[in-house]
Motif scaffolding. Structure first.
Motif, PDB file in Angstrom:
ATOM      1  N   LEU A 283       0.806  -1.213   0.000  1.00  0.00           N
ATOM      2  CA  LEU A 283       0.000   0.000   0.000  1.00  0.00           C
ATOM      3  C   LEU A 283       0.843   1.270   0.000  1.00  0.00           C
ATOM      4  O   LEU A 283       0.404   2.303   0.478  1.00  0.00           O
ATOM      5  CB  LEU A 283      -0.948  -0.017   1.205  1.00  0.00           C
ATOM      6  CG  LEU A 283      -1.898  -1.216   1.208  1.00  0.00           C
ATOM      7  CD1 LEU A 283      -2.823  -1.142   2.404  1.00  0.00           C
ATOM      8  CD2 LEU A 283      -2.697  -1.278  -0.074  1.00  0.00           C
ATOM      9  N   GLY A 284       2.021   1.209  -0.502  1.00  0.00           N
ATOM     10  CA  GLY A 284       2.861   2.392  -0.589  1.00  0.00           C
ATOM     11  C   GLY A 284       4.283   2.001  -0.930  1.00  0.00           C
ATOM     12  O   GLY A 284       4.643   0.839  -0.884  1.00  0.00           O
ATOM     13  N   GLN A 285       5.080   2.992  -1.278  1.00  0.00           N
ATOM     14  CA  GLN A 285       6.458   2.699  -1.620  1.00  0.00           C
ATOM     15  C   GLN A 285       7.347   2.632  -0.388  1.00  0.00           C
ATOM     16  O   GLN A 285       8.523   2.325  -0.504  1.00  0.00           O
ATOM     17  CB  GLN A 285       6.992   3.769  -2.567  1.00  0.00           C
ATOM     18  CG  GLN A 285       6.380   3.674  -3.952  1.00  0.00           C
ATOM     19  CD  GLN A 285       7.138   4.524  -4.945  1.00  0.00           C
ATOM     20  OE1 GLN A 285       8.239   4.955  -4.681  1.00  0.00           O
ATOM     21  NE2 GLN A 285       6.554   4.773  -6.094  1.00  0.00           N
TER      22      GLN A 285
ATOM     23  N   PHE B  20       6.293  -0.341   6.453  1.00  0.00           N
ATOM     24  CA  PHE B  20       5.425  -0.025   7.564  1.00  0.00           C
ATOM     25  C   PHE B  20       5.728  -0.819   8.838  1.00  0.00           C
ATOM     26  O   PHE B  20       5.181  -0.517   9.890  1.00  0.00           O
ATOM     27  CB  PHE B  20       3.965  -0.282   7.163  1.00  0.00           C
ATOM     28  CG  PHE B  20       3.509   0.579   6.039  1.00  0.00           C
ATOM     29  CD1 PHE B  20       3.337   0.041   4.770  1.00  0.00           C
ATOM     30  CD2 PHE B  20       3.276   1.931   6.217  1.00  0.00           C
ATOM     31  CE1 PHE B  20       2.916   0.822   3.712  1.00  0.00           C
ATOM     32  CE2 PHE B  20       2.854   2.731   5.169  1.00  0.00           C
ATOM     33  CZ  PHE B  20       2.678   2.177   3.909  1.00  0.00           C
ATOM     34  N   SER B  21       6.555  -1.856   8.769  1.00  0.00           N
ATOM     35  CA  SER B  21       6.814  -2.664   9.957  1.00  0.00           C
ATOM     36  C   SER B  21       7.727  -1.902  10.910  1.00  0.00           C
ATOM     37  O   SER B  21       8.294  -0.876  10.567  1.00  0.00           O
ATOM     38  CB  SER B  21       7.437  -4.002   9.564  1.00  0.00           C
ATOM     39  OG  SER B  21       8.649  -3.788   8.893  1.00  0.00           O
TER      40      SER B  21
ATOM     41  N   TYR C  27      10.868  -2.558   7.392  1.00  0.00           N
ATOM     42  CA  TYR C  27      10.935  -3.466   6.240  1.00  0.00           C
ATOM     43  C   TYR C  27       9.631  -4.234   6.091  1.00  0.00           C
ATOM     44  O   TYR C  27       9.053  -4.695   7.080  1.00  0.00           O
ATOM     45  CB  TYR C  27      12.086  -4.458   6.379  1.00  0.00           C
ATOM     46  CG  TYR C  27      13.447  -3.827   6.250  1.00  0.00           C
ATOM     47  CD1 TYR C  27      13.877  -3.338   5.019  1.00  0.00           C
ATOM     48  CD2 TYR C  27      14.280  -3.692   7.353  1.00  0.00           C
ATOM     49  CE1 TYR C  27      15.124  -2.741   4.896  1.00  0.00           C
ATOM     50  CE2 TYR C  27      15.529  -3.099   7.234  1.00  0.00           C
ATOM     51  CZ  TYR C  27      15.941  -2.620   6.004  1.00  0.00           C
ATOM     52  OH  TYR C  27      17.164  -2.030   5.880  1.00  0.00           O
ATOM     53  N   THR C  28       9.186  -4.380   4.859  1.00  0.00           N
ATOM     54  CA  THR C  28       8.031  -5.210   4.554  1.00  0.00           C
ATOM     55  C   THR C  28       8.510  -6.563   4.078  1.00  0.00           C
ATOM     56  O   THR C  28       9.399  -6.643   3.228  1.00  0.00           O
ATOM     57  CB  THR C  28       7.161  -4.557   3.457  1.00  0.00           C
ATOM     58  OG1 THR C  28       6.695  -3.310   3.935  1.00  0.00           O
ATOM     59  CG2 THR C  28       5.983  -5.439   3.095  1.00  0.00           C
ATOM     60  N   ARG C  29       7.955  -7.616   4.641  1.00  0.00           N
ATOM     61  CA  ARG C  29       8.283  -8.974   4.204  1.00  0.00           C
ATOM     62  C   ARG C  29       7.179  -9.510   3.296  1.00  0.00           C
ATOM     63  O   ARG C  29       6.009  -9.172   3.472  1.00  0.00           O
ATOM     64  CB  ARG C  29       8.427  -9.921   5.386  1.00  0.00           C
ATOM     65  CG  ARG C  29       9.811  -9.945   5.980  1.00  0.00           C
ATOM     66  CD  ARG C  29      10.003  -8.851   6.976  1.00  0.00           C
ATOM     67  NE  ARG C  29      11.306  -8.969   7.650  1.00  0.00           N
ATOM     68  CZ  ARG C  29      11.758  -8.068   8.493  1.00  0.00           C
ATOM     69  NH1 ARG C  29      11.045  -7.000   8.797  1.00  0.00           N
ATOM     70  NH2 ARG C  29      12.932  -8.233   9.054  1.00  0.00           N
ATOM     71  N   VAL C  30       7.586 -10.343   2.364  1.00  0.00           N
ATOM     72  CA  VAL C  30       6.638 -11.049   1.515  1.00  0.00           C
ATOM     73  C   VAL C  30       6.930 -12.537   1.617  1.00  0.00           C
ATOM     74  O   VAL C  30       8.088 -12.952   1.605  1.00  0.00           O
ATOM     75  CB  VAL C  30       6.761 -10.601   0.038  1.00  0.00           C
ATOM     76  CG1 VAL C  30       5.821 -11.399  -0.840  1.00  0.00           C
ATOM     77  CG2 VAL C  30       6.459  -9.131  -0.076  1.00  0.00           C
ATOM     78  N   MET C  31       5.880 -13.321   1.737  1.00  0.00           N
ATOM     79  CA  MET C  31       6.037 -14.771   1.732  1.00  0.00           C
ATOM     80  C   MET C  31       5.507 -15.303   0.398  1.00  0.00           C
ATOM     81  O   MET C  31       4.319 -15.173   0.089  1.00  0.00           O
ATOM     82  CB  MET C  31       5.262 -15.404   2.896  1.00  0.00           C
ATOM     83  CG  MET C  31       5.362 -16.917   2.938  1.00  0.00           C
ATOM     84  SD  MET C  31       4.462 -17.610   4.348  1.00  0.00           S
ATOM     85  CE  MET C  31       5.596 -17.213   5.657  1.00  0.00           C
TER      86      MET C  31
ATOM     87  N   VAL D 266      12.637  -4.108  -0.801  1.00  0.00           N
ATOM     88  CA  VAL D 266      13.227  -2.782  -0.860  1.00  0.00           C
ATOM     89  C   VAL D 266      12.174  -1.856  -1.449  1.00  0.00           C
ATOM     90  O   VAL D 266      11.109  -2.306  -1.871  1.00  0.00           O
ATOM     91  CB  VAL D 266      14.500  -2.778  -1.737  1.00  0.00           C
ATOM     92  CG1 VAL D 266      15.566  -3.651  -1.126  1.00  0.00           C
ATOM     93  CG2 VAL D 266      14.172  -3.256  -3.154  1.00  0.00           C
ATOM     94  N   ASP D 267      12.417  -0.552  -1.446  1.00  0.00           N
ATOM     95  CA  ASP D 267      11.471   0.360  -2.083  1.00  0.00           C
ATOM     96  C   ASP D 267      11.428   0.058  -3.578  1.00  0.00           C
ATOM     97  O   ASP D 267      12.460   0.013  -4.254  1.00  0.00           O
ATOM     98  CB  ASP D 267      11.896   1.809  -1.859  1.00  0.00           C
ATOM     99  CG  ASP D 267      11.659   2.250  -0.426  1.00  0.00           C
ATOM    100  OD1 ASP D 267      10.919   1.555   0.287  1.00  0.00           O
ATOM    101  OD2 ASP D 267      12.220   3.293  -0.031  1.00  0.00           O
ATOM    102  N   LEU D 268      10.223  -0.143  -4.095  1.00  0.00           N
ATOM    103  CA  LEU D 268      10.033  -0.531  -5.487  1.00  0.00           C
ATOM    104  C   LEU D 268       9.061   0.423  -6.166  1.00  0.00           C
ATOM    105  O   LEU D 268       8.165   0.973  -5.506  1.00  0.00           O
ATOM    106  CB  LEU D 268       9.496  -1.959  -5.575  1.00  0.00           C
ATOM    107  CG  LEU D 268      10.426  -3.066  -5.066  1.00  0.00           C
ATOM    108  CD1 LEU D 268       9.663  -4.376  -4.889  1.00  0.00           C
ATOM    109  CD2 LEU D 268      11.596  -3.256  -6.011  1.00  0.00           C
ATOM    110  N   PRO D 269       9.197   0.618  -7.455  1.00  0.00           N
ATOM    111  CA  PRO D 269       8.250   1.484  -8.164  1.00  0.00           C
ATOM    112  C   PRO D 269       6.888   0.814  -8.260  1.00  0.00           C
ATOM    113  O   PRO D 269       6.781  -0.412  -8.195  1.00  0.00           O
ATOM    114  CB  PRO D 269       8.893   1.636  -9.549  1.00  0.00           C
ATOM    115  CG  PRO D 269       9.693   0.384  -9.717  1.00  0.00           C
ATOM    116  CD  PRO D 269      10.215   0.060  -8.348  1.00  0.00           C
ATOM    117  N   PRO D 270       5.816   1.572  -8.410  1.00  0.00           N
ATOM    118  CA  PRO D 270       4.488   0.964  -8.535  1.00  0.00           C
ATOM    119  C   PRO D 270       4.337   0.217  -9.852  1.00  0.00           C
ATOM    120  O   PRO D 270       5.005   0.518 -10.838  1.00  0.00           O
ATOM    121  CB  PRO D 270       3.547   2.170  -8.465  1.00  0.00           C
ATOM    122  CG  PRO D 270       4.376   3.337  -8.890  1.00  0.00           C
ATOM    123  CD  PRO D 270       5.768   3.040  -8.433  1.00  0.00           C
ATOM    124  N   GLY D 271       3.444  -0.761  -9.840  1.00  0.00           N
ATOM    125  CA  GLY D 271       3.148  -1.526 -11.041  1.00  0.00           C
ATOM    126  C   GLY D 271       3.224  -3.011 -10.795  1.00  0.00           C
ATOM    127  O   GLY D 271       3.497  -3.475  -9.684  1.00  0.00           O
TER     128      GLY D 271
END
Length: 597
Positions: free
Chosen positions: A508-510, A513-514, A518-522, A570-575
């Protein structure tokens, strides 16, 4: 699979545990042995700058680093207790302006093939040094190298040799229009020594000691229904030049070909009189064809020339019907100027794709060479006969698609078996011991090295390791890791570890929020193929060119074939961004994750 992951949702984050870090003892130790003397080859002291990840400071060092890199890729793919030593020299080999021998390789020395040894999968059958050693667990040839290889010193940027082509020593595939990727050539040649070859004299069909090789036992002539191991010498010699009818009969190559190989084609959607699929030639420049590809109306390109009607259809100057071409597929005739020039003129006029029509009668469409990184639209070629059909319907309106059809593998026979190279006349050193030139995408073990090879030697990129599995090579990975995707899409099945969102994954953003920002993805995968003692260094996750930190990996309770991979974003561009999982150099399918601004 969707309902399974919904049920597991409450459990997943309790299972995030790390693997024990330790070095893996599995694989094969493949070593390059420098057999050069003096100051040539590996000993060349000429200073050079680092290139493509190769940090050698001399020509000789960069050659060694590049070929050891190729050897390491095979070492990370195959399993062998005994070390595999490859004796390499750099030599003067044939080279003209139009053709050259890049390299050659095979088993080392006399007595380098073996039969009826402990561990042999098939008796009364020849195996090469490296495979016989791997199967028996014994270094049967002692201190002698298992494989020998030679690389051409004459490829050095001189006009008389391949018009100035030169070796590219980088460890990536960014070799440019005039570079020959040494890692790709090394992978190819070392594969011959590892068993991608027949020991039969294919020109006369005779066999050493009257015994077939393990390779021969999978060569099938589909016009006679006989394997090479079932033929006499005359039948084998005839089969070696039975173009399109010599195929590989191994189950692993056949199974993997169904999802490795695709068919590039021109699909005419309307008018009904000419609707259908048309065979095409592909271009060495511009983006590759994709699925669903480019769809638009087809318009004949015209450009000004001196003549009665002041127009030409060869596209060799700025197009004078740019308004009609813009947003459409340009139809251009072959001739006068280069393919690249034609396509650039069409692209500058706003075309979104190009169809080149051959200007001479020929059974197959021409391939299109050239290079220009500024070309961003796809290009195909068609025969003159098919071009005439399309031109006759342009006034009625022609709509077409340039696409890659994943449902139809190329380079296979009607039973889905991959064709082997069997040209008429026979080509010594090339015939039989290569895949045919008709598969798409290009395969590592075709008789010529192509510029679009990826350094991946396993499916879904290539079929070389699949063939090695057929002839009995023990491998670290018998199947390809696959990212699980949402039904009917290529969006990754994933959870956001902060927001507990179910895939298709959205951030929900670049910014993160943790608590640790860092945001984790599983991600969920199958066929991950981890071995006891592996640490996280064997695994990487790439999102649109960004290598992400893998924090933990594991399997799901009751679903031993399904694994989870936790990565830190990491910070990623939208899309919709592509994500690929790579295990020991073997890459998964490409899925996407969605980043929302």
């Amino acid at each position: 699979m969707k309902h399974i992951f919904c049920k597991l949702r409450a459990l997943l984050f309790a299972m995030v545990i790390g693997l024990v870090a330790s070095a893996s003892a599995l694989g094969a130790n493949v070593v390059i042995q420098n057999a050069d003397t003096g100051t040539t080859g590996f000993n060349d002291p000429t200073p050079v700058s680092p290139v493509g990840g190769n940090m050698g400071t001399t020509v000789g060092q960069q050659r060694m680093i590049a070929l050891q890199h190729a050897a390491n890729i095979w070492g990370a793919t195959l399993m062998s207790g005994p070390t595999i030593t490859i004796r390499v020299t750099w030599q003067s080999m044939p080279c003209t302006q139009t053709a050259a021998t890049l390299a050659s390789a095979g088993n080392f020395g006399a007595g380098s093939i073996w039969s009826d040894f402990p561990g042999a999968v098939v008796l009364n059958t020849w195996y090469g040094n490296a495979l016989a050693n791997a199967l028996s667990g014994i270094d049967r040839n002692g201190r002698s190298p298992e494989i020998q290889a030679q690389f051409n010193l004459n490829i050095a940027g001189t006009p008389s040799c391949l018009n100035g082509a030169q070796w590219y020593y980088g460890l990536n595939t960014n070799h440019g229009p005039n570079g020959i990727n040494l890692v790709s050539v090394g992978l190819h040649e070392f594969a011959h020594g590892l068993g991608f070859q027949t020991y039969t004299n294919s020109s006369d069909g005779s066999q050493i000691g009257g015994i077939s090789s393990i390779y021969d036992r999978f060569l099938l002539d589909n016009s006679t229904g006989k394997l090479w191991s079932e033929m006499d010498a005359n039948e084998r010699a005839a089969s070696a030049t039975n173009t399109t009818h010599l195929v590989w009969n191994g189950p692993k190559v056949k199974a993997d070909a169904a999802f490795v190989l695709k068919t590039p084609l021109l699909k005419v959607n309307s008018p009904p009189a000419i609707a259908g699929n048309y065979e095409i030639g592909t271009a060495a420049f511009g983006p590759p064809l994709s699925s669903p590809g480019v769809n638009a109306d087809v318009v004949q390109a015209t450009d000004p020339v001196e003549g009665p009607d002041n127009t030409s259809t060869d596209g060799c100057s700025s197009l004078n019907n740019a308004v009609a071409i813009s947003g459409r597929i340009a139809l251009i005739d072959r001739g006068i100027c280069t393919f690249v020039s034609k396509v650039l003129n069409a692209q500058n006029a706003g075309a979104i794709g190009v169809i080149i029509v051959n200007n001479v009668d020929a059974a197959t469409p021409p391939g299109m060479g050239g290079s220009d990184p500024s070309i961003t639209i796809p290009t195909v070629s068609i025969t003159k006969a098919n071009g005439d059909l399309i031109k006759a319907q342009l006034a009625s309106g022609v709509n077409a698609s340039l696409l890659l059809d994943g449902s139809v593998p190329s380079g296979v026979d009607s039973a889905g078996r991959v064709r082997m190279y069997s040209p008429e006349p026979f080509e010594g050193g090339s015939s039989v011991s290569h895949f045919d030139t008709t598969p798409f995408p290009n395969l590592l073990m075709e008789p010529s090295i192509n510029g679009d090879l990826t350094h991946n030697v396993m499916a879904p990129f290539d079929l070389t390791t699949s063939l090695f599995l057929d002839i009995g090579w023990p491998t670290l990975i018998s199947s390809v890791p696959a990212i699980l995707t949402e039904e009917g899409t290529n969006q990754a099945v994933a959870f956001d570890s902060v927001n507990q969102l179910r895939g298709p994954f959205r951030v929900l953003g670049q910014h993160n929020f943790s608590l640790d920002r860092y945001t984790r993805v599983m991600l969920f995968t199958t066929n991950l193929g981890l071995n006891p003692g592996d640490d996280l260094s064997v695994l990487s996750v790439n999102v649109q060119g960004n290598l992400l930190t893998v924090e933990s990996v594991g399997t799901l309770p009751g679903l031993s074939q399904t694994s989870y991979i936790v990565v830190r974003l990491v910070d990623l561009p939208p899309g919709n961004l592509p994500v690929i999982v790579t295990l020991r150099g073997v890459s998964s399918n490409t899925a996407t994750i969605e980043i929302v601004p």
